[in-house]
Design a protein around this motif. Structure first.
Motif, PDB file in Angstrom:
ATOM      1  N   ALA A 126      36.889  53.880  64.001  1.00 14.62           N
ATOM      2  CA  ALA A 126      37.450  53.311  65.230  1.00 14.62           C
ATOM      3  C   ALA A 126      36.432  52.424  65.936  1.00 14.62           C
ATOM      4  CB  ALA A 126      37.918  54.428  66.155  1.00 14.62           C
ATOM      5  N   GLU A 127      35.192  52.853  65.963  1.00 18.24           N
ATOM      6  CA  GLU A 127      34.145  52.056  66.604  1.00 18.24           C
ATOM      7  C   GLU A 127      33.905  50.750  65.848  1.00 18.24           C
ATOM      8  OE1 GLU A 127      30.960  54.854  66.699  1.00 18.24           O
ATOM      9  OE2 GLU A 127      31.703  55.884  68.500  1.00 18.24           O
ATOM     10  N   SER A 130      36.740  48.364  66.609  1.00 15.89           N
ATOM     11  CA  SER A 130      36.730  47.916  68.005  1.00 15.89           C
ATOM     12  C   SER A 130      35.793  46.732  68.222  1.00 15.89           C
ATOM     13  CB  SER A 130      36.304  49.065  68.923  1.00 15.89           C
ATOM     14  OG  SER A 130      37.212  50.148  68.849  1.00 15.89           O
ATOM     15  N   PHE A 150      38.711  54.816  69.920  1.00 15.48           N
ATOM     16  CA  PHE A 150      38.448  53.376  69.948  1.00 15.48           C
ATOM     17  C   PHE A 150      37.844  52.974  71.291  1.00 15.48           C
ATOM     18  CE2 PHE A 150      41.608  54.087  66.745  1.00 15.48           C
ATOM     19  CZ  PHE A 150      41.408  53.125  65.770  1.00 15.48           C
ATOM     20  N   VAL A 154      44.516  50.596  72.391  1.00 21.20           N
ATOM     21  CA  VAL A 154      45.243  50.733  71.133  1.00 21.20           C
ATOM     22  C   VAL A 154      46.714  50.984  71.438  1.00 21.20           C
ATOM     23  CG1 VAL A 154      45.552  52.121  69.046  1.00 21.20           C
ATOM     24  CG2 VAL A 154      43.246  51.608  69.872  1.00 21.20           C
TER      25      VAL A 154
END
Length: 320
Positions: A126-127, A130, A150, A154
């Motif tokens: 997720a990072e 992002s 994130f 989202v």
């Protein structure tokens, strides 16, 4: 986050290998809203040492860019890197806004530590996704808390709306005989929400399972309303190896229902070295309804008892 104004001449849709058709349908949806915009296929390649390269063959300067991409293709690791590099290339190219449209995001099942010294892989991915992006549109993340991993907003959309419409049409509005079955306790909330969307009085059951070695599954018990003469719909978000679906169908058939169907959003259909999940399900006579969140060719989509519902462009048509 700063609110940016958009017009038809500052929007661009980019796609990667495998998502051109979905991107084209999004483009058509925008055109129906009187928003005309270009659709460009990004260029990607692998070097001899298997490093990845990305090129956007179109100026994105001062544009709001919507990148339609499936990180599962050609494999999760390459797909994630392509998303990261595309966003980096877009920012370096002066894009005003970068929005990922990712129908399926891999690694989201690895959402917690189940033993010491293992990563929360869903959070790490997720990072990565992002970085250099402003927003992500996706479909049926595996767990409700996943959007919190994130660093950007989202939009976690759900396919249960189009599935509900499909089943109401298939059974001509008579849903009184349908029971939605969760394949395990973790899917119970998801199944309940689908049942609520399908109809006010649709009942829900759940299977209790245990995992054996080599991804094998044993169904131990069914908890729920009597299935005699009913239509049992086993509902989940992901079908990977097919083992849970197949064992669930076998168990449910012993409970004397009129019919057993399976329904899930993401068809990964892994290959175990002998056969794919798709082949195993077809051999078992499992009738399935799924989506095109992981794009496949027309030969696959039209084969046998697996019906792929092409409706995602409705979910991913961006409203301005």
């Amino acid at each position: 986050m700063e609110t940016r104004s958009r017009s038809s001449n500052n929007i661009a849709i980019l796609s990667s290998d495998g998502t051109q058709e979905l991107a084209g349908r999004i483009q058509a949806g925008l055109r129906n809203k009187s928003l005309s915009c270009p659709h460009i296929l990004i260029k990607s390649w692998s070097f001899n040492n298997e490093e990845e390269g990305i090129h956007i063959p179109f100026s994105v300067r001062r544009r709001s860019v919507y990148f339609v991409h499936c990180p599962q293709l050609p494999n999760p690791n390459t797909g994630i890197i392509q998303a990261l590099f595309a966003a980096e290339a877009g920012r370096e190219g002066g894009a005003q806004e970068w929005v990922h449209i990712l129908p399926f995001i891999p690694y989201m099942r690895q959402d917690r530590k189940d033993r010491p010294r293992v990563p929360i892989s869903a959070k790490a991915i997720a990072e990565i996704l992002s970085k250099n992006a402003d927003r992500i549109f996706t479909l049926d993340l595996h767990v409700e808390q996943a959007p919190g991993f994130f660093d950007i907003p989202v939009e976690n959309l759900s396919a249960r709306y189009i599935f509900a419409k499909y089943f109401r049409k298939r059974f001509k509005g008579d849903i009184s005989n349908i029971v939605i079955v969760a394949p395990d306790a973790g899917a119970h909330v998801r199944a309940t929400r689908f049942a609520e969307k399908l109809g006010k009085n649709v009942e829900v059951g759940v299977l209790r399972k245990s995992r054996q070695k080599d991804s094998k599954v044993k169904i131990e018990k069914y908890i729920g309303p009597d299935l005699t003469g009913k239509i049992a719909v086993q509902y989940d978000d992901i079908n990977d190896t097919g083992n849970t679906n197949i064992e669930g169908v076998r168990f449910l058939r012993e409970l004397r229902p009129k019919e057993v169907l399976t329904c899930f959003t993401h068809a990964i259909f892994s290959h175990d070295g002998v056969s794919s999940a798709e082949d195993k399900m077809r051999a078992e006579g499992v009738e399935t309804v799924t989506t095109d969140s992981i794009p496949r060719n027309d030969v696959y989509i039209k084969k046998g008892s697996i019906e792929t519902f092409r409706g995602l462009f409705i979910l991913f048509s961006i409203t301005h």
